[in-house]
Write an enzyme that holds these catalytic residues in place. Structure first.
Site, PDB file in Angstrom:
ATOM      1  N   LYS A 279       0.832  -1.197   0.000  1.00 23.24           N
ATOM      2  CA  LYS A 279       0.000   0.000   0.000  1.00 23.24           C
ATOM      3  C   LYS A 279       0.872   1.255   0.000  1.00 23.24           C
ATOM      4  CE  LYS A 279      -3.804  -1.973   2.770  1.00 23.24           C
ATOM      5  NZ  LYS A 279      -4.902  -1.754   1.812  1.00 23.24           N
ATOM      6  N   ARG A 353     -10.573 -11.219   1.556  1.00 23.76           N
ATOM      7  CA  ARG A 353     -11.433 -12.268   0.985  1.00 23.76           C
ATOM      8  C   ARG A 353     -10.764 -13.640   1.060  1.00 23.76           C
ATOM      9  NH1 ARG A 353     -11.329  -8.768  -4.361  1.00 23.76           N
ATOM     10  NH2 ARG A 353     -11.015  -7.269  -2.675  1.00 23.76           N
TER      11      ARG A 353
END
Length: 500
Positions: A279, A353
């Protein structure tokens, strides 16, 4: 904060502060407010004449009492006198703001007159619930790591009732409100902790502590056992961290027979760097909140255990860090989930996920009949719905309608988004059954489609809380920091299902 109830006369209580109500219209003073005006020698009436009241709910004036009074001050609180303009959610928000205003008066004990004005349009139970939730949520403050503590005082509250039947109903609402608000605050505290103070190991210890306190069944699956169970999707996220992953399972049994679980699954990424798909540095400190889903479901089942509904509930929190290192998962790697499906990890920053996939697979194999997962899953959700609503997805309209009904009295807002089959094409992989990202377009939907592949035909809801995981400024019952959504709605759903 201690919240008590009583049928005693307001002016017989020895307390720092009495609270009475003034309707925002110009009707004559009545009840406790009229008596307070007499004690203050007409000061309330004169303040009205002098237009010191604003005619707006939430505004209040403070009056010092005569020496003969058992209280130090009387606070006159303005409220609407229009039943159609106030509901349980407005009262909760109103009390959240008011709690901080009262705290600023440095009071120790507040006694509130019985419900008056538009508040009488609420059921007595809802009144007690909203007041307790608003006060406790509104006063929350995370200052554990400040070496110079804020000296703002905490205060106790007594809510008055006109009759024993009203007292019983208000007390029931207060009891429920305290449990829901305190559990939400506990979830907030987990999320607000810096990541070095809330590792997967510490998350597991917190869950075990709650299990011992509230008689929950607790199991923590360690890495070796997770490997034996085939949780390759979950463990792929943990490869880059030196912190051991912890797959936490809590069970509440409100029915004699086990199984048939309403299952709550929370994403537990205790810190998310993005892994190899790193990130940007700016704002990365907020990724301590990436375990908000796990914090919520752990504390939701603790609240359910205290309320004791006749239903079986399972909470699952797959916890790990997502870190870059020489052992971290690489973009393009393939792993196998617990149910045998193969997954291409196209982007290691789409890690939530991956842990939820094995959470759902484990739940389906172990007695889950309805599944709700909670996750700070996609930045795209914040773009779509901002910080107002949680994005929801479901493969079962009946379950979604039940969930929405449960949310009507919590003040937590949701919006259902589509799961058209065409979106699945975006997550088809050339080298595996499925890949973990479908690209920029419809990012929240394709993330939900990924999870849907593991939910199968089990009734399932996915709640993407990324846009609302934290609150940027304090307002009403919402306090800056982790929000604690959707804990109260999950608990209410369990209560409703137990009654049905």
């Amino acid at each position: 904060m201690d919240i008590q109830t009583s049928t005693e006369n307001l002016f017989d209580h020895k307390a720092d502060t009495y609270i009475v109500y003034l309707p925002t219209n110009n009707r004559p003073l009545s009840g406790e407010t009229a008596i307070a005006d007499q004690q203050l020698r007409g000061a309330i009436s004169q303040a009205r004449v002098n237009k010191l009241f604003h005619g707006k709910s939430g505004h209040f004036l403070e009056f010092p009492t005569p020496t003969r009074s058992k209280a130090k001050r009387i606070i006159v609180l303005e409220i609407e006198d229009k039943p159609d303009e106030i509901n349980i959610n407005l009262l909760r928000t109103f009390m959240g703001t008011f709690s901080r205003q009262v705290r600023a008066t440095k009071t120790d004990h507040v006694v509130m007159a019985p419900p008056a004005g538009a508040w009488k349009s609420l059921s007595d139970s809802d009144y007690g619930l909203a007041v307790a939730e608003g006060l406790i949520l509104g006063l929350y403050k995370f200052n554990e790591h400040h070496t110079k503590k804020d000296t703002a005082s905490k205060f106790d509250v007594t809510l008055l009732a006109k009759s024993r039947s009203q007292l019983a109903a208000i007390s029931d609402g207060v009891t429920k409100g305290k449990i829901l608000a305190e559990s939400t605050n506990s979830a907030r505290t987990l999320g607000n902790q810096p990541a070095n103070f809330m590792t997967p190991t510490l998350m597991a210890q917190n869950a075990e502590s709650l299990a011992n306190k509230y008689n929950l069944e607790c199991q923590v699956i360690e890495q070796d056992e997770a490997e034996q169970l085939g949780m390759g999707s979950y463990l792929s996220v943990a490869h880059g961290s030196v912190e051991p992953p912890k797959f936490i399972i809590l069970k509440y049994h409100g029915l004699p027979r086990h199984g048939n679980y309403l299952t709550l699954i929370g994403k537990g990424i205790t810190f998310d760097t993005g892994g190899i798909s790193l990130k940007p540095a700016a704002g990365m400190e907020a990724m301590k909140w990436d375990m908000s889903g796990a914090a919520v479901v752990i504390n939701a089942i603790a609240a359910i255990a205290q309320l004791k509904p006749k239903i079986n509930v399972m909470a699952i929190a797959p916890c790990t860090e997502n870190m870059p290192s020489g052992s971290a998962t690489k973009p393009g790697d393939v792993f196998y989930a617990m149910d045998g499906q193969s997954i291409e990890v196209a982007n290691t920053d789409a890690e939530g996920r991956l842990v939820l996939a094995d959470g759902i697979a484990y739940a389906r194999k172990n007695g889950a009949t309805r599944i709700i997962d909670v996750a700070t899953l996609t930045g795209a959700m914040g773009i779509a719905l901002g910080n107002v609503r949680v994005g929801g997805f479901s493969n079962n309209t009946r379950l979604w309608n039940e969930f929405e009904n449960a949310s009507s009295a919590t003040g937590e807002k949701y919006w259902r988004l589509p799961l058209d089959k065409e979106y699945h094409d975006q997550i088809k992989s050339d080298v595996a059954d499925i890949k973990n990202t479908g690209g920029r377009g419809a990012g929240s939907i394709t993330a939900a489609k990924f999870l849907e592949a593991f939910a199968g035909d089990t009734p399932w809801i996915h709640l993407d809380i990324a846009g609302v995981m934290n609150v940027n400024s304090t307002n009403g019952e919402w306090v800056k920091g982790m929000a604690g959504i959707p804990l109260r709605t999950l608990v209410q759903l369990a209560l409703n299902r137990a009654r049905s």
